[in-house]
Scaffold this active site. Structure first.
Site, PDB file in Angstrom:
ATOM      1  N   ASP A   1       0.821  -1.208   0.000  1.00 34.33           N
ATOM      2  CA  ASP A   1       0.000   0.000   0.000  1.00 34.33           C
ATOM      3  C   ASP A   1       0.858   1.262   0.000  1.00 34.33           C
ATOM      4  OD1 ASP A   1      -2.174  -1.625   0.024  1.00 34.33           O
ATOM      5  OD2 ASP A   1      -2.833  -1.142   2.047  1.00 34.33           O
ATOM      6  N   GLY A   2       2.030   1.195   0.649  1.00 31.82           N
ATOM      7  CA  GLY A   2       2.924   2.352   0.667  1.00 31.82           C
ATOM      8  C   GLY A   2       3.388   2.744  -0.718  1.00 31.82           C
TER       9      GLY A   2
ATOM     10  N   ASP B   1      -0.432  11.780  21.653  1.00 30.97           N
ATOM     11  CA  ASP B   1       0.806  11.710  20.864  1.00 30.97           C
ATOM     12  C   ASP B   1       0.620  12.346  19.501  1.00 30.97           C
ATOM     13  OD1 ASP B   1       2.040  10.407  22.906  1.00 30.97           O
ATOM     14  OD2 ASP B   1       2.087   8.436  21.962  1.00 30.97           O
TER      15      ASP B   1
ATOM     16  N   GLY C   1      -5.808   2.159   7.340  1.00 32.49           N
ATOM     17  CA  GLY C   1      -4.381   2.356   7.563  1.00 32.49           C
ATOM     18  C   GLY C   1      -4.069   2.713   9.008  1.00 32.49           C
ATOM     19  N   TYR C   2      -3.328   3.803   9.186  1.00 30.77           N
ATOM     20  CA  TYR C   2      -2.888   4.245  10.513  1.00 30.77           C
ATOM     21  C   TYR C   2      -4.073   4.460  11.443  1.00 30.77           C
ATOM     22  CZ  TYR C   2       0.249   6.853  13.718  1.00 30.77           C
ATOM     23  OH  TYR C   2       0.991   7.283  14.791  1.00 30.77           O
ATOM     24  N   SER C   3      -5.147   5.039  10.913  1.00 33.13           N
ATOM     25  CA  SER C   3      -6.328   5.308  11.730  1.00 33.13           C
ATOM     26  C   SER C   3      -6.892   4.029  12.330  1.00 33.13           C
ATOM     27  CB  SER C   3      -7.405   6.006  10.880  1.00 33.13           C
ATOM     28  OG  SER C   3      -8.602   6.180  11.605  1.00 33.13           O
TER      29      SER C   3
ATOM     30  N   ALA D   1      -3.104   7.626  20.893  1.00 32.45           N
ATOM     31  CA  ALA D   1      -2.823   7.411  22.314  1.00 32.45           C
ATOM     32  C   ALA D   1      -3.222   8.630  23.156  1.00 32.45           C
ATOM     33  CB  ALA D   1      -1.337   7.089  22.513  1.00 32.45           C
TER      34      ALA D   1
ATOM     35  N   ASN E   1      -4.211   8.735   2.030  1.00 30.06           N
ATOM     36  CA  ASN E   1      -4.618   8.051   3.262  1.00 30.06           C
ATOM     37  C   ASN E   1      -4.937   9.019   4.389  1.00 30.06           C
ATOM     38  OD1 ASN E   1      -4.708   5.373   2.572  1.00 30.06           O
ATOM     39  ND2 ASN E   1      -3.036   4.736   3.899  1.00 30.06           N
ATOM     40  N   GLU E   2      -3.932   9.795   4.800  1.00 30.58           N
ATOM     41  CA  GLU E   2      -4.148  10.650   5.958  1.00 30.58           C
ATOM     42  C   GLU E   2      -3.105  11.749   6.072  1.00 30.58           C
ATOM     43  OE1 GLU E   2      -1.154   7.869   6.833  1.00 30.58           O
ATOM     44  OE2 GLU E   2      -3.200   7.115   7.058  1.00 30.58           O
TER      45      GLU E   2
END
Length: 293
Positions: free
Chosen positions: A73-74, A178, A190-192, A213, A148-149
């Protein structure tokens, strides 16, 4: 048929499948262009035709029918820097692991051409987010958008940061965390997702705010309309924080206002009938499988 080929995976075991794709394209007498650095890698390891090449500056336009990305995906996220607003449809061949965007397995690479020729696909337009171009962040090199974000996060410290957040000029909250992720529906896997955000269908007209976090434990991911303008202002113990747009990262001075909104163009993803978004969810998240044995 006119096809662009790209990868950032300079590995011999990837080349086997790239050569299979090129062979299948040549059978269809397709016009082929390969990203310049990747073409040099291929040429150094295989006897190949003299293909046209492209870079992130020149060589691509809206006359291309398809952009094939080899990797995970990257790699697709990197590919958007080449495609930008040309409207070239993109498909990913997964040589990595999870692959929510790169849905075709490398062993089935010939099907990318065969099923495209048969018309067994649809074009799904994926929305992007962008940072206001007036933000003056030189490290982004003029690429202010993300598929993505967009994420703000702490830098050079273990201490949390405070992310003061406004939606359409109305104060929402100050996240003590964070960082904060502003995700598209595409980025929801993804990250979410790894930070507890929801999975959203790619065509949903939404954005997701997902704290990373958070110390204020009542902070939860928030889904908002994608016509919302988001304003962020970060404070903390250090002088700077990080902002990332997919794989591009820059350092930003604390207190600088960051405006984020939906980009004015979309990325067209080729969704093959045999590799739908829902099928990908079932396969990657193991939905519907009995894991008790």
């Amino acid at each position: 048929m006119k096809v662009a080929v790209y990868s950032q995976m300079y590995q011999e075991d990837t080349l086997q499948y790239v050569m299979e794709l090129l062979d299948e394209l040549e059978k269809e007498q397709a016009e082929i262009a390969i990203e310049k650095d990747f073409y040099e890698f291929i040429s150094a390891n295989h006897n190949t035709e003299n293909y046209a090449t492209f870079t992130d500056i020149e060589g691509l336009d809206d006359s291309f029918d398809m952009f094939v990305s080899f990797g995970g995906d990257g790699t697709i996220l990197r590919a958007t820097a080449f495609i930008q607003d040309t409207g070239i449809p993109i498909v990913g061949v997964n040589t990595g692991r999870l692959g929510f965007l790169s849905t075709f397995s490398k062993e089935e690479v010939r099907k990318v051409v065969q099923e495209f020729k048969q018309g067994a696909y649809t074009i799904v337009e994926r929305s992007l987010v962008e940072v206001d171009k007036d933000a003056d962040i030189p490290e982004l090199n003029g690429l202010h958008f993300a598929l993505n974000e967009i994420t703000v996060s702490r830098k050079d410290t273990t201490s949390m940061i405070t992310v003061e957040t406004y939606l359409n000029d109305e104060y929402l909250t100050s996240y003590w965390a964070d960082g904060l992720i502003v995700s598209t529906p595409t980025g929801s896997t993804g990250y979410s997702l790894s930070c507890g955000g929801p999975v959203i269908a790619p065509t949903a007209k939404s954005l997701i705010l997902t704290p990373i976090a958070p110390h204020n434990l009542n902070a939860r991911p928030l889904v908002i309309s994608d016509d919302t303008e988001i304003r962020l202002k970060v404070s903390g113990r250090e002088d700077n924080h990080l902002i990332s747009l997919d794989s591009r990262i820059a350092s930003v001075e604390n207190g600088k206002e960051i405006r984020i909104k939906k980009a004015g163009f979309t990325i067209k993803m080729i969704e093959y009938t045999s590799e739908s978004f829902l099928k990908t969810l079932r396969n990657k998240l193991l939905w519907g499988e009995d894991r008790r044995n």
